[in-house]
Design an enzyme around this catalytic site. Sequence first.
Site, PDB file in Angstrom:
ATOM      1  N   ARG A  51      25.891  41.173  44.520  1.00 48.03           N
ATOM      2  CA  ARG A  51      25.469  42.971  44.678  1.00 48.03           C
ATOM      3  C   ARG A  51      25.720  42.481  45.930  1.00 48.03           C
ATOM      4  O   ARG A  51      25.293  42.272  47.230  1.00 48.03           O
ATOM      5  CB  ARG A  51      23.886  42.240  44.516  1.00 48.03           C
ATOM      6  CG  ARG A  51      23.264  42.442  42.556  1.00 48.03           C
ATOM      7  CD  ARG A  51      21.861  43.132  43.326  1.00 48.03           C
ATOM      8  NE  ARG A  51      21.592  42.202  41.608  1.00 48.03           N
ATOM      9  CZ  ARG A  51      20.754  41.712  41.557  1.00 48.03           C
ATOM     10  NH1 ARG A  51      19.569  40.815  43.485  1.00 48.03           N
ATOM     11  NH2 ARG A  51      20.168  41.131  40.681  1.00 48.03           N
ATOM     12  N   HIS A  59      32.290  39.787  41.059  1.00 50.12           N
ATOM     13  CA  HIS A  59      32.115  37.486  40.257  1.00 50.12           C
ATOM     14  C   HIS A  59      33.206  37.050  41.267  1.00 50.12           C
ATOM     15  O   HIS A  59      34.492  37.832  41.619  1.00 50.12           O
ATOM     16  CB  HIS A  59      32.182  37.991  39.014  1.00 50.12           C
ATOM     17  CG  HIS A  59      31.276  39.180  38.604  1.00 50.12           C
ATOM     18  ND1 HIS A  59      30.024  38.806  38.537  1.00 50.12           N
ATOM     19  CD2 HIS A  59      31.462  40.072  36.890  1.00 50.12           C
ATOM     20  CE1 HIS A  59      29.345  40.158  37.551  1.00 50.12           C
ATOM     21  NE2 HIS A  59      30.375  40.300  36.926  1.00 50.12           N
ATOM     22  N   GLU A 116      35.607  39.856  33.279  1.00 49.49           N
ATOM     23  CA  GLU A 116      34.462  40.542  32.398  1.00 49.49           C
ATOM     24  C   GLU A 116      35.861  41.330  31.522  1.00 49.49           C
ATOM     25  O   GLU A 116      36.354  41.804  32.129  1.00 49.49           O
ATOM     26  CB  GLU A 116      33.670  40.751  32.309  1.00 49.49           C
ATOM     27  CG  GLU A 116      33.475  41.694  33.838  1.00 49.49           C
ATOM     28  CD  GLU A 116      31.763  42.037  33.858  1.00 49.49           C
ATOM     29  OE1 GLU A 116      31.175  41.287  33.967  1.00 49.49           O
ATOM     30  OE2 GLU A 116      31.495  42.983  34.706  1.00 49.49           O
ATOM     31  N   HIS A 125      32.588  46.477  40.998  1.00 51.50           N
ATOM     32  CA  HIS A 125      32.910  46.739  39.857  1.00 51.50           C
ATOM     33  C   HIS A 125      31.503  47.501  39.702  1.00 51.50           C
ATOM     34  O   HIS A 125      30.043  47.464  40.207  1.00 51.50           O
ATOM     35  CB  HIS A 125      33.526  46.481  38.740  1.00 51.50           C
ATOM     36  CG  HIS A 125      32.506  45.190  38.498  1.00 51.50           C
ATOM     37  ND1 HIS A 125      32.623  44.008  39.021  1.00 51.50           N
ATOM     38  CD2 HIS A 125      31.428  44.794  37.058  1.00 51.50           C
ATOM     39  CE1 HIS A 125      31.734  42.817  38.655  1.00 51.50           C
ATOM     40  NE2 HIS A 125      30.716  44.260  37.586  1.00 51.50           N
TER      41      HIS A 125
END
Length: 302
Positions: free
Chosen positions: A161, A66, A83, A141
């Site tokens: 992705r 991200h 996150e 991740h």
Amino acid sequence: MTIEWAYATPVAKPWGKVDLRPWSELGGSGEAIGEIRFERMGRDVARPALLLKLLFTAEALSIQVHPDDARASAMGLPNGKSEAWYVLDARPGAEVGLGLLRTLNNQALRAAVEDGGMVGLVNWVGVRPGDFLSVPAGTIHALGGGIVVAEVQQNSDATFRLFDYGRPRPLHLDEAIAASHAGPRPPQAAPRQLGAHRTLLGDLPCFVVEALDLAPGADWRLHARQETWLLIIGGGAYCAGREARCGEALLVEAATVNILAGPGGLRALVAYPGPLQDLLLEAGAADLSPQACGADAAGLAA
């Protein structure tokens, strides 16, 4: 002043699960549900800074990244996406990917994606229930299969992705490479106790996450000066005018709400943008804040 139960939205994913119990009763349609998003209802409500989810993985998710706030701003997005995960359940041997084993330049990262070597470069870590893991923006991740996590994140859907195990979904190689800090994840601080009922899981740059544990019948008040989310992950409580069960989320802002733990006690995650705040008051303690006047367990929203 806001005291508002979030709307739980199930989202189908190819890696999801059909049976979401005991964390949610929203499954059962036969469709694989990968996430439940906790959102505000209504077109005119303010956009929260944070987004909470429950994630259910029967299979591994894509290896992804991200953008941080600076990269997101350059793309015309309101903010990036850091996150954090709190592991609710994990089958034996379950793993998550957190960063890379070594630092790569852009050319080496692109080559690893194109020649199929990406999985072997990820730092795979075993997880078990109760683990808390921070995932700063820019960290490559992935969640492995057989895991249930509660996720707290900046409110953004910006996901790029790098690898998706052959699923027929697009990759975002150029965007992912530009957004990646392609190396090991920065270390995170260990959880620490804030008192008998509160554990600081993460005091992160973009938000704070705490665990709240109340004994059966405990009577407390949650005083929220800013946007504060309460996600029930065990037991239950009477608060905001009704019984609250596992898998429900409450948004409180500029208000105080009574929390009466149920017969099984209450375990919940509390998340807010930060900085660290003193949130809990005993039910009999004086609260002289003007925001608290008239805000109690009878109020549902304002």
